[in-house]
Write a protein that holds these residues in place. Structure first.
Motif, PDB file in Angstrom:
ATOM      1  N   TYR A 185       0.834  -1.214   0.000  1.00 27.68           N
ATOM      2  CA  TYR A 185       0.000   0.000   0.000  1.00 27.68           C
ATOM      3  C   TYR A 185       0.867   1.262   0.000  1.00 27.68           C
ATOM      4  CZ  TYR A 185      -2.305   3.959   2.159  1.00 27.68           C
ATOM      5  OH  TYR A 185      -2.726   5.227   2.454  1.00 27.68           O
ATOM      6  N   THR A 231      -5.342  10.701  -4.328  1.00 27.53           N
ATOM      7  CA  THR A 231      -4.971   9.705  -3.318  1.00 27.53           C
ATOM      8  C   THR A 231      -6.016   9.650  -2.213  1.00 27.53           C
ATOM      9  OG1 THR A 231      -3.558  11.353  -2.225  1.00 27.53           O
ATOM     10  CG2 THR A 231      -2.474   9.798  -3.704  1.00 27.53           C
ATOM     11  N   PHE A 274      -8.728   7.325  -3.427  1.00 24.51           N
ATOM     12  CA  PHE A 274      -8.275   5.940  -3.268  1.00 24.51           C
ATOM     13  C   PHE A 274      -8.284   5.536  -1.803  1.00 24.51           C
ATOM     14  CE2 PHE A 274      -4.473   3.221  -2.443  1.00 24.51           C
ATOM     15  CZ  PHE A 274      -4.980   2.044  -2.973  1.00 24.51           C
ATOM     16  N   GLN A 275      -7.770   6.433  -0.934  1.00 28.48           N
ATOM     17  CA  GLN A 275      -7.726   6.138   0.487  1.00 28.48           C
ATOM     18  C   GLN A 275      -9.122   6.112   1.089  1.00 28.48           C
ATOM     19  OE1 GLN A 275      -3.223   7.821   1.293  1.00 28.48           O
ATOM     20  NE2 GLN A 275      -4.930   9.206   1.502  1.00 28.48           N
ATOM     21  N   LEU A 299     -10.429   2.681   0.740  1.00 27.44           N
ATOM     22  CA  LEU A 299      -9.865   1.824   1.787  1.00 27.44           C
ATOM     23  C   LEU A 299     -10.556   2.067   3.128  1.00 27.44           C
ATOM     24  CD1 LEU A 299      -6.001   1.894   1.106  1.00 27.44           C
ATOM     25  CD2 LEU A 299      -7.669   0.147   0.474  1.00 27.44           C
ATOM     26  N   ILE A 351     -13.734   0.228   3.228  1.00 30.73           N
ATOM     27  CA  ILE A 351     -13.517  -1.196   3.468  1.00 30.73           C
ATOM     28  C   ILE A 351     -13.398  -1.457   4.967  1.00 30.73           C
ATOM     29  CG2 ILE A 351     -11.871  -3.097   3.180  1.00 30.73           C
ATOM     30  CD1 ILE A 351     -11.232  -1.943   0.400  1.00 30.73           C
ATOM     31  N   ALA A 352     -12.640  -0.575   5.642  1.00 27.53           N
ATOM     32  CA  ALA A 352     -12.475  -0.713   7.097  1.00 27.53           C
ATOM     33  C   ALA A 352     -13.801  -0.541   7.820  1.00 27.53           C
ATOM     34  CB  ALA A 352     -11.461   0.325   7.602  1.00 27.53           C
ATOM     35  N   LEU A 410      -4.611  -5.300   5.930  1.00 23.80           N
ATOM     36  CA  LEU A 410      -5.441  -4.434   5.095  1.00 23.80           C
ATOM     37  C   LEU A 410      -6.066  -3.311   5.922  1.00 23.80           C
ATOM     38  CD1 LEU A 410      -6.764  -3.850   2.353  1.00 23.80           C
ATOM     39  CD2 LEU A 410      -8.595  -5.433   2.982  1.00 23.80           C
ATOM     40  N   LEU A 411      -6.576  -3.657   7.116  1.00 24.73           N
ATOM     41  CA  LEU A 411      -7.201  -2.631   7.954  1.00 24.73           C
ATOM     42  C   LEU A 411      -6.185  -1.620   8.469  1.00 24.73           C
ATOM     43  CD1 LEU A 411      -9.887  -4.461  10.116  1.00 24.73           C
ATOM     44  CD2 LEU A 411     -10.209  -2.988   8.157  1.00 24.73           C
ATOM     45  N   ALA A 415      -3.553  -0.741   6.885  1.00 24.24           N
ATOM     46  CA  ALA A 415      -3.326   0.116   5.716  1.00 24.24           C
ATOM     47  C   ALA A 415      -4.454   1.123   5.557  1.00 24.24           C
ATOM     48  CB  ALA A 415      -3.199  -0.743   4.456  1.00 24.24           C
ATOM     49  N   CYS A 416      -5.694   0.689   5.846  1.00 24.99           N
ATOM     50  CA  CYS A 416      -6.842   1.589   5.752  1.00 24.99           C
ATOM     51  C   CYS A 416      -6.708   2.757   6.721  1.00 24.99           C
ATOM     52  CB  CYS A 416      -8.138   0.833   6.046  1.00 24.99           C
ATOM     53  SG  CYS A 416      -8.591  -0.401   4.819  1.00 24.99           S
ATOM     54  N   ALA A 429      -4.123   5.099   5.768  1.00 20.68           N
ATOM     55  CA  ALA A 429      -4.709   5.949   4.727  1.00 20.68           C
ATOM     56  C   ALA A 429      -5.476   7.103   5.341  1.00 20.68           C
ATOM     57  CB  ALA A 429      -5.629   5.115   3.828  1.00 20.68           C
TER      58      ALA A 429
END
Length: 597
Positions: free
Chosen positions: A12, A184, A187-188, A191, A194-195, A345-346, A348-349, A352
């Motif tokens: 990421y 960005t 995109f963020q 994310l 998603i979280a 992944l979280l 990274a979220c 972000a």
């Protein structure tokens, strides 16, 4: 973390930097492109970017801690800033007023309002310096929250974690400018959603809150025990009995009214920083309204997220051990309830979420140096390349200074309270008067801003540490800078001449605000005056609808995650009624911009 999680986070971070490099050419066309995206970005991009920037990591940690410790009362406390209630005001009228100015920064706006002579220049320089100082304070606050979160997972000192996050955001922001910031952020923002979906799903299916439970309160030795019905009530009490650091909220009803007044005042002043930058970049009045509406709707999903963290934190406390520091709910919950892979992944979220705030502050604050100080007074003949270089150097300096200040901060809620109440209030009074009082001039703005800023710093450093009654700290933090700022505005205005009449005539024709403008308005044709009055009246009524509409929308998400279906039904009914009223009084008029030729 598991090595798989580290790999996901690393991928990421590499993608974000590469994205900034790809957008470098677009940003290097000139400072109009670097700071405003050539005013050619779609409204939905600006709105999504705003939502991502508002969903900061430090704020999410503070709000989650408040909801965990106080329930719905934590939401009402966050009317002080976390609810971002000024968005309703921006949506109805303040966004389009700022867009009409067609400037790059709030400081440049001072020339439109006070002229380009000594008066306007004084206001412009003071405004630029004040906004840079506020940006440095904000950078310190957000870096502490980000470092506190990431440090828990990496097992390193919070300071090193915050340095890593901010320097990474600096790299792609300095390279790609506003284009990099907003794209960005989009995109963020994906994310972040998603979280939100994942954490809410876990909380909804896993956590069950008992009728009574205990939580920790910062600064208190004893646990606080709550009844679930009281904890989840949508009716704010008049008083509460809280220990520790939260004792400042014990005069609850008065505190909330106080916060509401303060936030409305800030909204009516028009704000500044990265939020206002989105409106300077908007294409039209209509798009300013649409981006605000989209921004608010997206931001409403933050409240189910923080409530989900709070609910899972309580569940953790009832099944294992009470979380000692409420501000560490996020890393505790993620470590406990999220499996390998998804955990990376979280994380990274939420990185972000932190970086989308950093990049916005960095880009917006650098504009004040480049546009309002360097180009305006140091090197007026600077080439586009020189201005871009200055933009990047300004970004670096602001980040470094913000990081240095952050090393002395340990409590996120403490610095947030000072930024929103103390320094924010001290800077807000001049921002309000500039819109609604024709006699207010640039010298009044400059003196009021300096007085408020100095008073906010001295109040934090001297008054608050020596104030014996914790419940009065919030009032002192707001009232002392506000009163000093107001006195500075009045003295500076009446000891100097009014702003040139031609300057004020032009300002009013361009922005068309409501307020005490009768002396200036009377110079317009009668039909133009009638159109402006109709628009102003419609905006005032829509604001009275829009503010409760936003509050109800956000509360619905909280009640959903608390599973309080009775409260949710009441709020849904109110939301439908308010939405219908808002449609007929505001939304259907979005394309009807009043013009004065």
């Amino acid at each position: 973390m598991h090595p798989v999680d580290y790999i996901i986070v690393t991928i990421y971070l590499i993608c974000i930097v590469l994205f900034g490099v790809i957008l470098q050419r677009k940003a290097s066309e000139g400072i109009e492109s670097y700071f405003l995206g050539n005013r050619n970005l779609p409204w939905w991009v600006l709105g999504a970017s705003g939502m991502a920037s508002n969903t900061d990591l430090a704020g999410t940690m503070v709000i989650s801690a408040l909801i965990y410790a106080l329930g719905t009362k934590g939401f009402f406390i966050e009317i002080r800033g976390g609810v971002v209630l000024i968005m309703a005001i921006f949506m109805i009228f303040m966004g389009k007023w700022n867009r009409r100015a067609k400037v790059m920064t709030l400081a440049e706006w001072m020339h439109l309002r006070f002229g380009s002579g000594r008066e306007g220049n004084t206001a412009r320089i003071i405004s630029a310096v004040a906004n840079i100082i506020f940006a440095i304070g904000s950078m310190s606050y957000f870096s502490v929250g980000g470092g506190k979160f990431l440090g828990e997972f990496l097992g390193i000192d919070d300071r090193y974690a915050s340095i890593f996050l901010i320097l990474l955001a600096l790299v792609y922001t300095a390279v790609s400018g506003f284009y990099g910031v907003v794209w960005t952020d989009v995109f963020q923002g994906i994310l972040i959603f998603i979280a939100i979906i994942y954490i809410c799903a876990i909380a909804f299916s896993t956590a069950t809150i008992p009728d009574t439970f205990s939580v920790s309160i910062p600064g208190a030795e004893q646990l606080q025990t709550w009844n679930f019905t009281e904890w989840s009530s949508i009716s704010p009490p008049i008083t509460v009995d809280l220990p520790g650091d939260y004792a400042i909220f014990n005069l609850f009803g008065g505190v909330i009214l106080f916060y509401l007044f303060k936030e409305i005042m800030v909204g009516f002043g028009g704000g500044g920083g990265y939020m206002i930058q989105r409106y300077f970049a908007a294409k039209s009045d209509r798009e300013a309204g649409l981006l605000s509406l989209f921004w608010i709707i997206l931001l409403s999903f933050r409240w189910p997220l923080v409530t989900a963290f709070a609910v899972l934190g309580i569940h953790y406390g009832t099944t294992k051990a009470v979380i000692a520091d409420p501000e560490l709910i996020l890393p505790t919950v993620i470590a406990e309830y999220v499996p390998v892979g998804i955990k990376g992944l979280l994380i990274a979220c939420f990185i972000a979420a932190a970086m989308s705030t950093f990049d916005s502050i960095i880009n917006a604050s650098a504009a004040y140096w480049v546009k309002d100080i360097y180009q305006a007074y140091i090197n007026p003949q600077a080439s586009s390349q020189q201005l871009i270089i200055q933009s990047r150097w300004a970004s670096i300096v602001i980040v470094v200074v913000g990081l240095l200040f952050s090393f002395n901060i340990t409590n996120i809620n403490d610095i947030w309270g000072w930024l929103t109440l103390g320094l924010g209030a001290g800077l807000s009074i001049p921002l309000v008067l500039r819109w609604y009082w024709w006699r207010f001039n640039g010298y009044g703005f400059a003196l009021g801003t300096v007085a408020g800023m100095v008073a906010a710093i001295l109040t934090k450093a001297i008054v608050i540490p020596n104030l014996n009654y914790a419940q009065f700290q919030e009032y002192a933090l707001f009232l002392i800078p506000s009163v000093c700022s107001l006195l500075g505005c009045i003295v500076g205005t009446f000891l100097t001449e009014p702003t040139d009449r031609e300057v004020m005539d032009n300002f009013y024709r361009v922005t068309r605000p409501f307020g005490f403008w009768g002396v200036i308005r009377q110079n317009l044709p009668a039909n133009s005056q009638a159109k402006i009055r109709n628009e102003n009246r419609r905006d005032i009524l829509s604001t009275l609808i829009g503010i409760p509409w936003q509050i109800v929308l956000f509360l619905m998400g909280i009640m959903l995650m608390m599973k309080r279906w009775d409260n949710f039904g009441i709020l849904l009914f109110l939301f439908i009624i308010l939405s219908i009223c808002l449609y007929f009084n505001w939304f259907r008029h979005l394309s009807k911009e009043v013009r004065v030729d």
